[in-house]
Design a protein around this motif. Structure first.
Motif, PDB file in Angstrom:
ATOM      1  N   ILE A  56       0.846  -1.200   0.000  1.00 10.86           N
ATOM      2  CA  ILE A  56       0.000   0.000   0.000  1.00 10.86           C
ATOM      3  C   ILE A  56       0.885   1.255   0.000  1.00 10.86           C
ATOM      4  O   ILE A  56       0.596   2.240  -0.690  1.00 10.86           O
ATOM      5  CB  ILE A  56      -1.044  -0.011   1.152  1.00 10.86           C
ATOM      6  CG1 ILE A  56      -2.055   1.140   0.981  1.00 10.86           C
ATOM      7  CG2 ILE A  56      -0.439   0.021   2.514  1.00 10.86           C
ATOM      8  CD1 ILE A  56      -3.272   1.011   1.900  1.00 10.86           C
ATOM      9  N   MET A  73       2.059   1.707  -3.653  1.00 10.65           N
ATOM     10  CA  MET A  73       1.011   2.227  -4.536  1.00 10.65           C
ATOM     11  C   MET A  73       0.831   3.726  -4.305  1.00 10.65           C
ATOM     12  O   MET A  73       0.828   4.519  -5.254  1.00 10.65           O
ATOM     13  CB  MET A  73      -0.294   1.478  -4.251  1.00 10.65           C
ATOM     14  CG  MET A  73      -1.425   1.774  -5.212  1.00 10.65           C
ATOM     15  SD  MET A  73      -2.338   3.294  -4.879  1.00 10.65           S
ATOM     16  CE  MET A  73      -2.999   2.892  -3.274  1.00 10.65           C
ATOM     17  N   LEU A  74       0.707   4.124  -3.048  1.00 16.66           N
ATOM     18  CA  LEU A  74       0.427   5.533  -2.744  1.00 16.66           C
ATOM     19  C   LEU A  74       1.557   6.451  -3.185  1.00 16.66           C
ATOM     20  O   LEU A  74       1.321   7.527  -3.738  1.00 16.66           O
ATOM     21  CB  LEU A  74       0.159   5.702  -1.243  1.00 16.66           C
ATOM     22  CG  LEU A  74      -1.158   5.079  -0.755  1.00 16.66           C
ATOM     23  CD1 LEU A  74      -1.157   4.925   0.757  1.00 16.66           C
ATOM     24  CD2 LEU A  74      -2.353   5.916  -1.209  1.00 16.66           C
ATOM     25  N   GLN A 134       3.817   5.896  -5.449  1.00 17.76           N
ATOM     26  CA  GLN A 134       4.071   5.904  -6.903  1.00 17.76           C
ATOM     27  C   GLN A 134       2.999   6.702  -7.626  1.00 17.76           C
ATOM     28  O   GLN A 134       3.075   6.893  -8.841  1.00 17.76           O
ATOM     29  CB  GLN A 134       4.087   4.475  -7.449  1.00 17.76           C
ATOM     30  CG  GLN A 134       5.394   3.736  -7.152  1.00 17.76           C
ATOM     31  CD  GLN A 134       5.299   2.248  -7.473  1.00 17.76           C
ATOM     32  OE1 GLN A 134       4.590   1.831  -8.386  1.00 17.76           O
ATOM     33  NE2 GLN A 134       6.021   1.450  -6.722  1.00 17.76           N
ATOM     34  N   THR A 135       1.971   7.139  -6.911  1.00 14.74           N
ATOM     35  CA  THR A 135       0.850   7.803  -7.580  1.00 14.74           C
ATOM     36  C   THR A 135       0.590   9.185  -6.967  1.00 14.74           C
ATOM     37  O   THR A 135       1.333  10.120  -7.230  1.00 14.74           O
ATOM     38  CB  THR A 135      -0.409   6.912  -7.509  1.00 14.74           C
ATOM     39  OG1 THR A 135      -0.737   6.674  -6.135  1.00 14.74           O
ATOM     40  CG2 THR A 135      -0.185   5.571  -8.195  1.00 14.74           C
ATOM     41  N   ILE A 136      -0.433   9.272  -6.123  1.00 13.48           N
ATOM     42  CA  ILE A 136      -0.878  10.593  -5.672  1.00 13.48           C
ATOM     43  C   ILE A 136      -0.040  11.188  -4.539  1.00 13.48           C
ATOM     44  O   ILE A 136      -0.134  12.374  -4.260  1.00 13.48           O
ATOM     45  CB  ILE A 136      -2.376  10.550  -5.266  1.00 13.48           C
ATOM     46  CG1 ILE A 136      -2.645   9.497  -4.175  1.00 13.48           C
ATOM     47  CG2 ILE A 136      -3.229  10.227  -6.496  1.00 13.48           C
ATOM     48  CD1 ILE A 136      -4.102   9.439  -3.717  1.00 13.48           C
ATOM     49  N   PHE A 137       0.796  10.376  -3.874  1.00 16.37           N
ATOM     50  CA  PHE A 137       1.644  10.900  -2.790  1.00 16.37           C
ATOM     51  C   PHE A 137       3.127  10.720  -3.115  1.00 16.37           C
ATOM     52  O   PHE A 137       3.910  10.266  -2.282  1.00 16.37           O
ATOM     53  CB  PHE A 137       1.279  10.242  -1.456  1.00 16.37           C
ATOM     54  CG  PHE A 137      -0.031  10.708  -0.902  1.00 16.37           C
ATOM     55  CD1 PHE A 137      -0.126  11.946  -0.276  1.00 16.37           C
ATOM     56  CD2 PHE A 137      -1.185   9.945  -1.038  1.00 16.37           C
ATOM     57  CE1 PHE A 137      -1.342  12.404   0.224  1.00 16.37           C
ATOM     58  CE2 PHE A 137      -2.399  10.396  -0.540  1.00 16.37           C
ATOM     59  CZ  PHE A 137      -2.482  11.634   0.091  1.00 16.37           C
ATOM     60  N   SER A 138       3.496  11.093  -4.331  1.00 13.00           N
ATOM     61  CA  SER A 138       4.858  10.858  -4.819  1.00 13.00           C
ATOM     62  C   SER A 138       5.816  11.977  -4.418  1.00 13.00           C
ATOM     63  O   SER A 138       6.533  12.508  -5.266  1.00 13.00           O
ATOM     64  CB  SER A 138       4.812  10.726  -6.335  1.00 13.00           C
ATOM     65  OG  SER A 138       4.171  11.889  -6.883  1.00 13.00           O
ATOM     66  N   SER A 139       5.836  12.350  -3.137  1.00 16.28           N
ATOM     67  CA  SER A 139       6.759  13.409  -2.697  1.00 16.28           C
ATOM     68  C   SER A 139       7.803  12.822  -1.751  1.00 16.28           C
ATOM     69  O   SER A 139       7.595  11.763  -1.167  1.00 16.28           O
ATOM     70  CB  SER A 139       5.988  14.515  -1.985  1.00 16.28           C
ATOM     71  OG  SER A 139       5.503  14.038  -0.753  1.00 16.28           O
ATOM     72  N   PRO A 140       8.944  13.526  -1.592  1.00 17.19           N
ATOM     73  CA  PRO A 140      10.017  13.002  -0.741  1.00 17.19           C
ATOM     74  C   PRO A 140       9.537  12.607   0.652  1.00 17.19           C
ATOM     75  O   PRO A 140       9.924  11.544   1.163  1.00 17.19           O
ATOM     76  CB  PRO A 140      11.010  14.169  -0.670  1.00 17.19           C
ATOM     77  CG  PRO A 140      10.805  14.919  -1.952  1.00 17.19           C
ATOM     78  CD  PRO A 140       9.334  14.801  -2.249  1.00 17.19           C
ATOM     79  N   TYR A 195       6.591  11.572   1.841  1.00 13.57           N
ATOM     80  CA  TYR A 195       5.834  10.321   1.861  1.00 13.57           C
ATOM     81  C   TYR A 195       6.721   9.142   1.477  1.00 13.57           C
ATOM     82  O   TYR A 195       6.617   8.064   2.054  1.00 13.57           O
ATOM     83  CB  TYR A 195       4.600  10.422   0.957  1.00 13.57           C
ATOM     84  CG  TYR A 195       3.471  11.177   1.619  1.00 13.57           C
ATOM     85  CD1 TYR A 195       2.425  10.507   2.245  1.00 13.57           C
ATOM     86  CD2 TYR A 195       3.467  12.569   1.660  1.00 13.57           C
ATOM     87  CE1 TYR A 195       1.398  11.196   2.882  1.00 13.57           C
ATOM     88  CE2 TYR A 195       2.444  13.279   2.291  1.00 13.57           C
ATOM     89  CZ  TYR A 195       1.412  12.584   2.896  1.00 13.57           C
ATOM     90  OH  TYR A 195       0.410  13.265   3.529  1.00 13.57           O
TER      91      TYR A 195
END
Lengths: 295, 295
Positions: free
Chosen positions: B204, B207-208, B210-216, B218
């Protein structure tokens, strides 16, 4: 690509998703409770059915994209429900954000009829649905997932597989929505503090999203929140509360306390109490401003 | 580049920052309360002073990187403090995460002596300090900021200017730390729910991010939290509580309630009560696991 697909639920999200499936070359029959919403897609080449059962072929594929558990049950169960007509070998792709419990129940009911229930909820707003940029989280029967892959590829930019239990895809989906709401609350608290301290909300937003919070959620929702510009409505607060309630139900069920989710529940409930149920969920941050005595 | 710089505070962060300033070609005098920590940098070519006052030149530049308000006051004020020696035209670059109130007080005290106090707190862990990848948030006198720009460029990968009031840079900094802690709590709640629901925490997380939370934030903290691997300690929970307390003080001062910050206060305080004060602040999520009855 001559396979015929049923598509049920032509709301803000379902409409652009159905159009992308149609564009990929599939024959399509659509059903929507409010039949007027089917007009633009029938003009684009789909046929329309008067009942859920009419868009389903035996052993075929049907997609549902509905707003909650009740709507999914209404189109799936009962005499006119799709399950009564799907039959052996059929696949129901359930893309709605519904409760993990309903996903489990549906899974069992479909198995009894010899067909498959694949949960495939999506991340992304209506604009992302239009531009085929949704992220899809899937779980269900392996053979069924293989069969539907080209259809999901016509809808999203990426597919993440979470195994055989459809409920798992729904838990991941509602968890993601919780994380988005938590990010919005966090930013709302910071931007209110900044504003009351004499710091430009937009400037702190820009610094954060150009550096350590450079992800789509912080950039897109942060901009709305920093600028207090909540139009257009992509996802109404009413549905956000539904999703946080689903998260809290799941956390209750497995006994895993989530204090941020509990707090978001009250924040969203208060927003709805103030008449913002149909406003975009980013307006949950207006509650923070209310509490701080600012606009 | 012959300008001589004083550097006070050679902890986890100060040490690599000082080395980068030295590498940029400046002469440097360093002071640290525990003088043994000055050894590696004096070997690299800096000179060492026995008191804060000894590393300061009249009209020169001095950098402080300390862990809290008390430490900054101790090296700045009093007979042996740097302010007594900095004099007209001097610039104190204060890179510590201290309270906005102290920043305002320091600003006034420095102005009285004809020198400038520029607040320039940083975002980034010790690894980022080593590789010159810090983000710097600055606020203070404009001429002083121009003079010190090449020094800040030797320390960070980007500088964000927040105007003339040094307190504003500190508010932005502590707000950023609050946002990081809130992101960690949010992820911790989701990963615990996933684990107890039979979903792989790492999957999980992937997934998160690699998509909508792709910031350093997270990606880096999410990985630690998903894998429950909290080594090495980049920022101890004890200091995270200090920063959340600073956020709450600021929110109290301007009357801007921050319920997530209040909750994080208790989460961190509980972590410290359980003996985790020197653990990395990502271990605040162990409190979530404790509450859920898991490891």
């Amino acid at each position: 690509m001559s396979e015929s697909i049923g598509f049920i639920g032509l709301g803000n999200m379902g409409q652009p998703m159905a159009i992308n499936v149609l564009k990929a070359g599939y024959n399509m029959k659509v059903y929507n409770r409010d039949q007027r919403k089917a007009e633009s897609i029938t003009e684009a080449g789909a046929r329309s059915g008067a009942r859920p059962a009419e868009v389903v072929e035996r052993g075929g594929i049907v997609i549902t994209m509905l707003s909650n558990d009740e709507a999914l049950k209404a189109v799936t169960l009962g005499h006119d429900g799709l399950l009564n007509y799907l039959g052996p070998g059929g696949v129901h792709i359930s893309m709605s954000t519904v409760s993990p419990n309903l996903a489990r129940e549906m899974h069992e009911l479909h198995e009894k009829e010899g067909c498959s229930y694949v949960a495939a909820p999506v991340f992304g707003r209506p604009e992302a649905a239009e531009s085929q940029q949704l992220w899809i989280v899937e779980a269900g029967n392996t053979a069924a997932k293989e069969r539907i892959r080209p259809i999901l590829e016509a809808i999203g930019q990426g597919i993440f597989d979470f195994g055989e239990d459809p409920a798992h895809a729904n838990i991941v989906k509602i968890s993601g929505n919780f994380l988005i709401a938590a990010a919005m609350e966090s930013m709302g608290e910071v931007f209110a503090l900044a504003e009351k301290s004499g710091i430009d909300r937009t400037q702190i937003f820009e610094m954060l999203t150009q550096t350590i919070f450079s992800s789509p959620i912080y950039k897109n929702y942060g901009k709305k929140i920093a600028e207090k510009n909540f139009q257009p409505v992509g996802f109404p607060m009413r549905l956000a509360l539904k999703d946080v309630n689903l998260v809290l139900d799941s956390s209750e069920q497995v006994q895993s306390p989530m204090p941020f989710a509990s707090q978001l529940h009250d924040r969203l409930l208060s927003g709805i109490a103030k008449g913002r149920g149909e406003s975009d969920w980013a307006e949950l941050t207006r509650g923070i401003a209310d509490d701080a005595g600012i606009e």
